[in-house]
Design an enzyme around this catalytic site. Sequence first.
Site, PDB file in Angstrom:
ATOM      1  N   ASP A 208       0.832  -1.196   0.000  1.00 35.84           N
ATOM      2  CA  ASP A 208       0.000   0.000   0.000  1.00 35.84           C
ATOM      3  C   ASP A 208       0.876   1.259   0.000  1.00 35.84           C
ATOM      4  O   ASP A 208       1.871   1.320   0.723  1.00 35.84           O
ATOM      5  CB  ASP A 208      -0.875  -0.032   1.266  1.00 35.84           C
ATOM      6  CG  ASP A 208      -1.943   1.031   1.266  1.00 35.84           C
ATOM      7  OD1 ASP A 208      -2.788   1.007   0.363  1.00 35.84           O
ATOM      8  OD2 ASP A 208      -1.927   1.886   2.175  1.00 35.84           O
ATOM      9  N   GLU A 271       1.804  -0.504  -4.839  1.00 32.96           N
ATOM     10  CA  GLU A 271       0.802   0.475  -5.266  1.00 32.96           C
ATOM     11  C   GLU A 271       1.566   1.773  -5.505  1.00 32.96           C
ATOM     12  O   GLU A 271       1.655   2.644  -4.657  1.00 32.96           O
ATOM     13  CB  GLU A 271      -0.280   0.692  -4.203  1.00 32.96           C
ATOM     14  CG  GLU A 271      -1.386   1.598  -4.718  1.00 32.96           C
ATOM     15  CD  GLU A 271      -2.095   2.431  -3.647  1.00 32.96           C
ATOM     16  OE1 GLU A 271      -3.146   3.001  -3.959  1.00 32.96           O
ATOM     17  OE2 GLU A 271      -1.586   2.534  -2.516  1.00 32.96           O
TER      18      GLU A 271
HETATM   19  C1  GLC Z   1      -4.209   3.037  -0.723  1.00 30.61           C
HETATM   20  C2  GLC Z   1      -5.410   2.154  -0.627  1.00 30.61           C
HETATM   21  C3  GLC Z   1      -6.584   2.970  -0.202  1.00 30.61           C
HETATM   22  C4  GLC Z   1      -6.289   3.569   1.153  1.00 30.61           C
HETATM   23  C5  GLC Z   1      -4.982   4.334   1.137  1.00 30.61           C
HETATM   24  C6  GLC Z   1      -4.500   4.621   2.520  1.00 30.61           C
HETATM   25  O1  GLC Z   1      -4.332   4.001  -1.707  1.00 30.61           O
HETATM   26  O2  GLC Z   1      -5.623   1.490  -1.843  1.00 30.61           O
HETATM   27  O3  GLC Z   1      -7.771   2.237  -0.175  1.00 30.61           O
HETATM   28  O4  GLC Z   1      -7.320   4.419   1.555  1.00 30.61           O
HETATM   29  O5  GLC Z   1      -3.952   3.616   0.514  1.00 30.61           O
HETATM   30  O6  GLC Z   1      -4.064   3.436   3.120  1.00 30.61           O
END
Ligand code: GLC
Length: 533
Positions: A208, A271
Amino acid sequence: MSHSASAPGERRWWEGSVLYQCYVRSFADSNGDGYGDLPGLVAHLDYLEWLGVDGVWLSPTMPSPDHDWGYDVSDYLGVHPELGTLDDLDALIKSATERKMRVLLDLVPNHTSSEHAWFVEALGSRDAKTRDYYVWADPGPDGEPPNNWLDATGESGWTLDEASGQYYFHNFLESQPDLNWWNPQVHAAFEQVLSYWFDRGVAGFRIDVAHGLYKDAQLRDNPPVQDPGDLEGRFGFDRIYSMNRPETHEVYRQWREMARSYAPERLLLGETWVFEPDRLARYYGEDDELQLGFNFPFAFAPLEAEVLAKVVGDTVSALGTGCPVWMASNHDIGRFASRWGAGDERRTRLGLLLLTMLPGTVVLYYGDEIGMTDVAVPPALQRDPMTMGNRGNRPVRDRGRTPLPWDDTAGRGFTRAAVDPWLPIGEVPGGSVAAQRAEPGSMLGLTRELLALRREHLSGSVAPYGELEVASDRWIFSVGPLVVAANFSGVAIRAALPPGADAVRCSSNMERERAVVQGLIELGPYEGVVISS
Ligand code: GLC
Ligand code: CA
């Protein structure tokens, strides 16, 4: 269990594979509380095996007060009681492994929940043992926040801890304090988390906010964005000091070494919320950081030949031998059947065909396979605090998190008849999983066909990609031994094929399989075809 030898050809097992993002809470509810759970997923592994995916990435499974639905972790070594137990997770890994599918977890290293024991202890006293796990700073001269960094709702990212007189920083909600990666204890804690799950048989992590972690040591102000259309900017600022710090790469080099010490190698899928192909490539390092990083420009591109072909060409060339990742829907950005399909199933099918025929790794979001669309969740039923009522001017993320309709009974095969699911279950244009399974030409039938073709021709390595022709109405490319030809217009076109292209292996309409072609092919409106050569 962890250091066993891997079968030959399995070394870079993610190359050419298909991963399936399972938003556990909306997949299948085994105990009738309205929330999907791990036993519900285990009970449906046959379906995923039938569909032909190579692995499942579970949206957050760790204990959490759910201010951000699991992305606010209060214990990195546990399982959220609403989703099941550690035994359920072990059972899932075992069952998936028997079906030759791998299980990836979601790891949240940028921040914890404010209910994590580290933060509970850190609050209130500058001398607390875990104080330095988080990012603290003194107020400005008039008591104001230390700098201009904002959080995900557009408010200041700094919250004052009155007892200690200092602010802590959060890139997301105030209940998600950012970790201080300058502190070696944070590194040590996460290395333990990684080996704990790797040893349990977890095949890897989706990381994440992989571009987060380190914050600028001097806490410099973020500059305003130069280009207002810049997708990387938020609320008018380019987050170069609160994100994307160079020191973060060292963390991934360290984690990659750990991942490599296992067989099969464990996977790190970031991500990586960056929009420059070169910035993305940096997260792959010299094949010594993340093996994979999400490609957001692809997901955000319109379904237009020239735009998509450019994103794909630029990505492939920026990554070199790195393995690209293609995804079109997720729990934050909503569903491609709405974005690309825009109410026309031919466009949804075309989008799916393109997505699954690109070189590298494909990540499907649960429901993509049946063409699930966004659901307009009325304000009273919204559950995501971060975007509730369009907070921070953001689209309501609940739209893409609604339960999967398995069949047409009451409860839709997701939960029991008398139970209200945690989010409303929407109608899917092509029908439920069961309805589509009975219909070989359905979107689900198409997905299965495409995944089978992918496994046969594009798995095991990153297939070579070659652009053949791009114009506003068409995109024709070769990928491995296949040729893909797509019509992006609402009228039929004739497209020239390279020599050797001979038979239609799959058409997005599922009605001309095995047709022989030579030199030219006629494509119907929004039709895509995969041709063998
Ligand atoms: C990422 C996740 C999202 C979350 C954010 C904070 O972007 O995909 O759902 O709110 O991180 O953890
Ligand atoms: Ca449940």
